[in-house]
Design an enzyme around this catalytic site. Structure first.
Site, mmCIF file in Angstrom:
data_model
loop_
_atom_site.group_PDB
_atom_site.id
_atom_site.type_symbol
_atom_site.label_atom_id
_atom_site.label_comp_id
_atom_site.label_asym_id
_atom_site.label_seq_id
_atom_site.Cartn_x
_atom_site.Cartn_y
_atom_site.Cartn_z
ATOM 1 N N LYS A 95 1.176 -1.207 0.139
ATOM 2 C CA LYS A 95 -0.411 -0.069 -0.406
ATOM 3 C C LYS A 95 1.110 1.336 -0.242
ATOM 4 C CE LYS A 95 -1.220 1.493 3.538
ATOM 5 N NZ LYS A 95 -1.698 2.687 4.047
ATOM 6 N N ASN A 96 1.783 1.438 0.993
ATOM 7 C CA ASN A 96 2.608 2.698 0.992
ATOM 8 C C ASN A 96 3.689 2.691 0.482
ATOM 9 O OD1 ASN A 96 0.796 3.320 3.331
ATOM 10 N ND2 ASN A 96 2.797 2.316 4.307
ATOM 11 N N ARG A 138 -8.827 -0.849 3.956
ATOM 12 C CA ARG A 138 -7.838 0.025 3.791
ATOM 13 C C ARG A 138 -6.689 0.014 3.248
ATOM 14 N NH1 ARG A 138 -6.396 4.887 7.171
ATOM 15 N NH2 ARG A 138 -5.520 5.504 5.466
ATOM 16 N N ASP A 162 4.141 0.461 12.007
ATOM 17 C CA ASP A 162 3.414 -0.490 11.752
ATOM 18 C C ASP A 162 3.112 -1.802 11.467
ATOM 19 O OD1 ASP A 162 2.419 2.559 10.345
ATOM 20 O OD2 ASP A 162 3.663 1.490 7.967
ATOM 21 N N ILE A 204 7.807 7.088 17.464
ATOM 22 C CA ILE A 204 6.830 7.267 15.382
ATOM 23 C C ILE A 204 5.839 7.848 16.024
ATOM 24 C CG2 ILE A 204 6.369 7.232 12.946
ATOM 25 C CD1 ILE A 204 9.290 6.252 14.320
ATOM 26 N N ARG A 244 -0.716 14.030 13.701
ATOM 27 C CA ARG A 244 0.987 13.887 11.603
ATOM 28 C C ARG A 244 -0.056 15.464 11.397
ATOM 29 N NH1 ARG A 244 -1.109 8.297 9.176
ATOM 30 N NH2 ARG A 244 0.141 8.621 8.591
ATOM 31 N N CYS A 288 -5.818 12.436 12.952
ATOM 32 C CA CYS A 288 -6.623 10.774 12.921
ATOM 33 C C CYS A 288 -6.054 10.169 14.261
ATOM 34 C CB CYS A 288 -5.362 10.088 11.919
ATOM 35 S SG CYS A 288 -4.214 9.812 12.549
HETATM 36 N N1 EPU Z 1 5.716 14.698 11.437
HETATM 37 C C1 EPU Z 1 5.605 16.306 10.636
HETATM 38 N N2 EPU Z 1 4.948 16.774 10.698
HETATM 39 C C2 EPU Z 1 4.950 16.444 9.237
HETATM 40 C C3 EPU Z 1 5.552 15.435 8.948
HETATM 41 C C4 EPU Z 1 5.669 13.874 9.771
HETATM 42 O O1 EPU Z 1 5.656 16.117 12.290
HETATM 43 O O2 EPU Z 1 4.716 16.863 8.159
HETATM 44 C C5 EPU Z 1 5.831 13.029 12.366
HETATM 45 C C6 EPU Z 1 4.866 12.727 12.287
HETATM 46 O O3 EPU Z 1 4.248 13.366 13.319
HETATM 47 C C7 EPU Z 1 5.353 11.127 13.397
HETATM 48 C C8 EPU Z 1 7.020 12.065 12.284
HETATM 49 O O4 EPU Z 1 7.596 12.825 11.319
HETATM 50 O O5 EPU Z 1 5.249 11.648 13.948
HETATM 51 C C9 EPU Z 1 6.797 10.266 11.185
HETATM 52 O O6 EPU Z 1 5.575 10.392 10.096
HETATM 53 P P1 EPU Z 1 5.387 10.606 8.786
HETATM 54 O O7 EPU Z 1 5.996 11.375 8.140
HETATM 55 O O8 EPU Z 1 7.515 9.464 8.394
HETATM 56 O O9 EPU Z 1 4.616 9.479 7.993
HETATM 57 P P2 EPU Z 1 3.298 9.496 7.094
HETATM 58 O O10 EPU Z 1 4.714 9.471 5.571
HETATM 59 O O11 EPU Z 1 2.616 10.578 7.307
HETATM 60 C C10 EPU Z 1 3.759 6.948 6.397
HETATM 61 C C11 EPU Z 1 3.046 5.581 6.252
HETATM 62 C C12 EPU Z 1 2.404 5.224 7.754
HETATM 63 C C13 EPU Z 1 4.080 4.985 8.599
HETATM 64 C C14 EPU Z 1 4.686 6.013 8.664
HETATM 65 C C15 EPU Z 1 5.835 5.813 9.538
HETATM 66 C C16 EPU Z 1 2.601 5.550 3.899
HETATM 67 C C17 EPU Z 1 1.297 6.658 3.067
HETATM 68 N N3 EPU Z 1 2.016 5.897 5.530
HETATM 69 O O12 EPU Z 1 3.140 7.801 6.761
HETATM 70 O O13 EPU Z 1 1.821 4.257 7.387
HETATM 71 O O14 EPU Z 1 3.343 4.417 9.624
HETATM 72 O O15 EPU Z 1 4.800 6.294 7.627
HETATM 73 O O16 EPU Z 1 6.493 5.052 9.486
HETATM 74 O O17 EPU Z 1 3.601 5.578 3.318
HETATM 75 C C18 EPU Z 1 -0.181 2.301 7.266
HETATM 76 O O18 EPU Z 1 0.220 1.327 6.026
HETATM 77 O O19 EPU Z 1 -1.292 1.855 8.530
HETATM 78 C C19 EPU Z 1 0.598 4.543 8.015
HETATM 79 C C20 EPU Z 1 0.151 4.773 8.695
#
Ligand code: EPU
Length: 419
Positions: free
Chosen positions: A22-23, A398, A306, A328, A121, A116
């Site tokens: 998915k990701n 999802r 995850d 995380i 996030r 969420c």
């Molecule tokens: N963060 C910020 N500001 C931002 C972006 C992130 O503070 O602008 C923080 C987040 O709140 C978190 C950390 O940085 O504490 C890392 O978050 P990240 O941005 O890496 O997460 P993401 O890109 O939103 C992806 C996956 C998630 C997975 C995380 C961590 C996708 C579509 N989603 O999310 O997947 O948990 O990386 O590995 O790639 C899932 O599949 O169930 C899922 C939630």
């Protein structure tokens, strides 16, 4: 709305084919916005999230067709750059359209994803990073309204925390920028590598795959892509853990053990026998009690957040005390209350959950709160004595392609019912 009903206590035996990730599918689909195409993506899982992403692309005027696991996307027409709240609210990853839209059209209006279940996030890293590439933005009635006159400009982007989708957004934007972009403290998740491979096949110039510094030399235009989505490491891990919880012996095919650097060691320490081959993994739960292990989630190659909820479900049945620390996300313990309803002994202390293994769980009506929390309830339900009913299963839809079908094929008594 559907619910999942599981009659637990039946060991799993047989083979399961792992779907595309998915990701990885989500960013690769959005990368097609960067060039007219046509683009061909293989091994695309059929999930609620991939459908939502395709609906979003459709709302921009892009067309697609699916033939089995292959998607052909034609992005020659791009007549709208607004991602509406209606679509974005159901999937945070919609924010991935921001970078490609700005790169191709110079403008994007994307609804803020909002809070969420697993934490606040925010998307500040995405916006700060894109600002380094020259965009101006304002927040207007719940939307990010962003634009640039002319081309994006290369710049240096540093992430305080290596954000996965943040890195992907900046990468996509930088491919068409004027000059060089350096991304520091970039995410090293394999899904980012999958995206880099696709962008390079489209003509992008990128160095530093799998490292914390990625350098992108902008080009004037990109061409149609051909890419294959990598196997879903989280689905793979979920089934390994499920076999550990329910007992039995499973072979997972179409997977890549190299994408799971942390989980097999933890499962071996817990007493499972795991064998890794090129595209297959084998898990066996021997007779006897499971041992408790401690887990701390970390960015890749650390233990994936995850898979935290699923391994917690397993640890509720182990012998002894297990400390599971989430680093995380600030609020990713929604499954704890539901696991407790099934007899688990779990105490939360700050960012850690202290699990005292009770050897067994009992079936109960429980509620899915987010995708991976739902997966942990399935793991628990497969192992529990009696019947578990999981409501709000749209969360599972999802991110898991035919979870019920796949588990039924290996002997689980699991079915969907209308609520
Ligand atoms: N963060 C910020 N500001 C931002 C972006 C992130 O503070 O602008 C923080 C987040 O709140 C978190 C950390 O940085 O504490 C890392 O978050 P990240 O941005 O890496 O997460 P993401 O890109 O939103 C992806 C996956 C998630 C997975 C995380 C961590 C996708 C579509 N989603 O999310 O997947 O948990 O990386 O590995 O790639 C899932 O599949 O169930 C899922 C939630």
């Amino acid at each position: 709305m559907d619910k999942i009903v599981i009659e637990g206590g039946r060991p799993l035996h047989g083979e399961i084919a792992i779907s595309g990730a998915k990701n990885a599918a989500l960013p690769l689909i959005t990368a097609t916005i960067l060039a007219p195409g046509p683009h061909v993506l293989h091994n695309v899982p059929d999930l609620r999230d991939t459908r939502t992403m395709l609906a979003l692309l459709e709302s921009f005027g892009i067309t697609w067709k699916r033939d089995g696991e292959t998607l052909t996307i034609d992005a020659s027409n791009l007549d709208n750059v607004e991602a509406s709240y209606e679509l974005v609210k159901t999937m945070r990853a919609s924010v991935l359209v921001l970078g490609p839209l700005l790169a191709r059209a110079g403008r994007a209006r994307v609804s803020l994803p909002g809070g969420c279940a697993i934490g606040a996030r925010p998307i500040n890293f995405h916006l700060q990073g894109l600002s380094q590439l020259g965009i101006q933005y304002e927040l207007d009635q719940g939307y990010v309204d962003a634009g640039i006159k002319g081309r994006l400009q290369g710049g240096t982007v540093y992430f305080d925390i290596p954000s996965v989708t943040g890195t992907e957004n900046i990468l996509m934007a930088a491919t068409l920028a004027n000059g060089t972009t350096v991304i520091k403290n970039a995410a090293k998740e394999p899904e980012v590598g999958n995206l880099i491979d696709m962008l390079v096949s489209m003509g992008a110039r990128i160095k530093g795959r799998d490292s914390e510094t990625i350098v992108v030399e902008g080009v004037k235009k990109l061409k149609g892509a051909k890419a294959t989505i990598i196997p879903d490491r989280i689905e793979t891990g979920t089934f390994l853990i499920a076999a550990g919880a329910a007992g039995g012996e499973l072979t997972l095919t179409h997977c890549n053990p190299k994408l799971l650097p942390a989980l097999p060691e933890k499962l071996r320490a817990a007493g499972l026998v795991i064998k890794e081959e090129k595209n297959r993994m084998h898990v066996l739960r021997k007779k006897g009690a499971l041992r408790s292990v401690d887990v701390k989630t970390m960015p890749y190659p650390g233990f994936a957040t995850d898979l935290q909820a699923q391994i917690m479900a397993l640890m509720t049945m182990a012998d002894g005390l297990s400390v599971i620390t989430e680093t995380i996300f600030e609020n990713r313990f929604m499954h704890v209350a539901e696991l407790r309803r099934m007899g688990a002994d779990i105490r939360i202390d700050g960012h850690s959950a202290i699990v005292t293994g009770t050897g067994k769980l009992s079936g109960a009506p429980v509620m899915a709160t987010d995708l991976r929390a739902s997966a942990s309830l399935v793991v628990a339900g497969l192992a529990a004595e009696g019947v578990t009913e999981i409501s709000r299963v749209y969360h599972l839809d999802r991110g898991y392609d035919d979870l019920v079908g796949k588990l039924s094929m290996v002997g689980a008594r699991i079915r969907r019912e209308k609520e």
